[in-house]
Each structure stands twice: as structure tokens, then as C-alpha cells.
Design an enzyme around this catalytic site. Structure first.
Site, PDB file in Angstrom:
ATOM      1  N   ASP A  18       0.826  -1.212   0.000  1.00 20.05           N
ATOM      2  CA  ASP A  18       0.000   0.000   0.000  1.00 20.05           C
ATOM      3  C   ASP A  18       0.861   1.262   0.000  1.00 20.05           C
ATOM      4  OD1 ASP A  18      -2.432   1.330  -0.027  1.00 20.05           O
ATOM      5  OD2 ASP A  18      -2.599   1.389   2.160  1.00 20.05           O
ATOM      6  N   GLY A  19       0.323   2.323  -0.596  1.00 17.24           N
ATOM      7  CA  GLY A  19       0.976   3.630  -0.559  1.00 17.24           C
ATOM      8  C   GLY A  19       1.496   4.139  -1.898  1.00 17.24           C
ATOM      9  N   ASN A  20       1.215   3.422  -2.973  1.00 16.58           N
ATOM     10  CA  ASN A  20       1.675   3.885  -4.293  1.00 16.58           C
ATOM     11  C   ASN A  20       1.141   5.270  -4.637  1.00 16.58           C
ATOM     12  OD1 ASN A  20       2.767   1.369  -4.547  1.00 16.58           O
ATOM     13  ND2 ASN A  20       1.362   0.657  -6.157  1.00 16.58           N
ATOM     14  N   HIS A  35       2.147   3.647  -9.186  1.00 18.22           N
ATOM     15  CA  HIS A  35       1.932   2.230  -9.493  1.00 18.22           C
ATOM     16  C   HIS A  35       3.101   1.665 -10.304  1.00 18.22           C
ATOM     17  CE1 HIS A  35      -1.865   2.432  -7.593  1.00 18.22           C
ATOM     18  NE2 HIS A  35      -2.485   3.133  -8.531  1.00 18.22           N
ATOM     19  N   LEU A 129      10.942 -20.651  -4.696  1.00 20.49           N
ATOM     20  CA  LEU A 129      10.029 -19.704  -4.057  1.00 20.49           C
ATOM     21  C   LEU A 129       8.728 -19.686  -4.851  1.00 20.49           C
ATOM     22  CD1 LEU A 129       9.302 -17.117  -2.292  1.00 20.49           C
ATOM     23  CD2 LEU A 129      10.466 -15.771  -4.052  1.00 20.49           C
ATOM     24  N   GLU A 199       1.775 -13.245  12.256  1.00 20.12           N
ATOM     25  CA  GLU A 199       2.343 -12.099  12.958  1.00 20.12           C
ATOM     26  C   GLU A 199       2.140 -10.890  12.054  1.00 20.12           C
ATOM     27  OE1 GLU A 199       3.597 -12.141  15.991  1.00 20.12           O
ATOM     28  OE2 GLU A 199       3.235 -14.291  16.144  1.00 20.12           O
TER      29      GLU A 199
END
Ligand code: IPE
Ligand code: IPE
Ligand code: MG
Length: 238
Positions: A18-20, A35, A129, A199
Site C-alpha cells: 500500500d501507498g503507491n 503504481h 520460491l 504475525e
């Protein structure tokens, strides 16, 4: 897409990126610039996660509720996702990284759907991964969809259904660490079931500024936590 992913034995890290928008507006730039910078951060964090032996990385890229944003912003994001998958799939395949897009696919359009299929196919032999990108994802919608499948279930069955209804691979473990960048402290309908004992780590850093250094801070913080899962810590018990 329902092959076992039990080979991904490392931790499951999930990130609400979040925060783009704020990152861009603070610079007097359009949100789309944020973005684009955010996509670069995704590249960096995937590579850092692979280096650190993380098993599964789930990235929240677009929520079901994000359709309510202006059409132009939605279009920018969809184009970015498509280009990202087309560009990164080969790179991921080379590095043993498997890609899986979770969420709904029926609202994404044909070009993005074919990019998703191609990226998943190209990277399917990756075992180092697993990177899951959540696009048009809503945890509550997934829960409703899984419930609609009917028949008696236990927790394990339900977790399997939840994965299946959102095009997820089977055998993905619950979230160990959930990071949200951008300063807000909420889940915004992300992985509600799978984060039951996650967590939580909140960072004030805007997503485009997030990188290996910030990831290491979060991982250090996580390493110092004592996870009890409702039990008594035997090291400290009577
Ligand atoms: C996160 O950044 C990316 C998406 C939700 C698609 P935002 O676009 O939410 O940025 P802010 O929160 O408005 O700064
Ligand atoms: C959550 O961010 C969704 C993603 C990061 C993709 P939002 O920016 O949409 O969440 P709210 O609106 O602040 O809760
Ligand atoms: Mg936001």
C-alpha cells in the site's frame, strides 16, 4: 493448477503493498507513476525474498473493492499486471521462482488472462520460491465461494477449498508474517482465514520505497516474536 506445493518449506510472507498513490501525489505526480514505481518494488522484493529462503510470498496487488477506483486507474493497473507477468515470467523461471495469480479471473479480460496462464505455465517447475500475486482478490468472497461448494468439511478441507476457489495451488501453508506498508493498520479483506495466527507488521514506508532493507527490518522483528498458537510457551511455563 492443483499440484502440491509442499516443496515450499520456508515461511509464508504476505504483503499488502500500500501507498503507491500517496508516494506519487507527494511528489506532484499522477497516481499511475506510483503504481509503476510499485511494480519496480515488487521486482526487488521478489528477488530479496528468494535470496532469504522464504518459501511463499503472497502479494496483494488488487482487491475486489479496488474496482471502485476511477476507470483510468483500474486500466493502468491491469496493463501493469499484464506487462509485469509477460516480462518477469522468463526471469522468474530462470531463478526457480513459481508464479501463481490468486483471486477471480472472470473480470480480468482476455489479454490479462492469457498472460496469467502463460506465466503460470512458464514457471511451473520452479521450486525455490512460490510468488502468489493476488489480483481481484477478496478474502470474504473466497470464503463465501468455498462455503457454497457444500458438503461437510473440517478445517483442512475448507482451507483446500479456499485455495481452489481462488485459483491457488494446493498445500500452501498459512501466513507466518503479514506486512502492510503505507502506514494503514488494517487487513482490507486480505487472507482473513489464512492469517489466523499470522504475525502482523506495519510499516510507514510507502510501497515504492520498500526494498531489501525494509524487508530485513520486518524479518528481524518477526524473528523476535514468540508464536504460541494459543498454547503456553513451554520454555517459560511453571
Ligand atoms: C496500493 O497503493 C496499490 C493498490 C491498491 C492497487 P494505493 O493505490 O492504495 O496507494 P494509496 O494508498 O492511495 O497511497
Ligand atoms: C488494499 O489497499 C489493497 C491492496 C493493497 C491491493 P487499499 O488501498 O485498497 O485499502 P484501503 O482502501 O486503504 O483499505
Ligand atoms: Mg491504499
Amino acid at each position: 493448477v492443483n499440484q502440491s506445493t509442499s516443496q515450499f518449506t520456508g515461511q509464508h510472507l504476505a504483503i499488502i503493498m500500500d501507498g503507491n498513490g500517496r508516494w506519487a501525489t507527494r511528489r506532484g505526480w499522477p497516481r499511475s507513476a506510483g503504481h509503476r514505481a510499485g511494480a519496480e518494488a515488487v521486482r526487488r522484493v521478489i528477488s530479496a525474498a528468494a535470496d532469504r529462503g522464504i518459501g511463499v510470498l503472497t502479494l496483494f496487488a488488487f482487491s475486489g473493492d479496488n474496482w471502485q477506483r476511477p476507470a483510468r486507474e483500474v486500466e493502468t493497473l491491469m496493463n501493469l499486471f499484464r506487462r509485469f507477468l509477460r516480462r518477469e515470467a522468463a526471469q522468474c523461471a530462470r531463478h526457480g521462482i513459481r508464479l501463481n495469480v490468486i483471486g477471480r479471473r472472470d473480470r480480468l479480460g482476455l489479454p490479462l488472462n492469457s498472460a496469467i496462464d502463460a506465466a503460470e505455465r512458464q514457471t511451473r517447475s520452479g521450486t525455490r520460491l512460490l510468488v502468489r500475486v493476488a489480483v481481484d482478490y477478496s478474502a470474504r468472497d473466497s470464503i463465501v465461494a468455498a462455503a457454497r461448494e457444500g458438503g461437510p468439511v473440517d478445517r483442512e478441507d475448507f482451507a483446500r477449498r479456499l485455495g481452489a476457489v481462488s485459483h491457488g495451488l494446493a498445500g500452501v501453508p498459512d501466513v507466518d508474517l503479514l506486512i502492510r506498508t503505507g502506514g494503514e493498520r488494517r487487513l482490507s479483506d486480505f487472507l482473513l482465514w489464512e492469517s489466523a495466527y499470522a504475525e502482523l507488521y506495519f510499516s510507514g514506508v510507502m510501497w515504492p520505497d520498500f526494498g531489501a532493507a525494509e524487508l530485513d527490518l520486518a524479518l528481524q522483528d518477526f524473528a523476535a516474536r514468540e508464536r504460541r498458537f494459543g498454547r503456553v510457551d513451554m520454555g517459560r511455563a511453571g
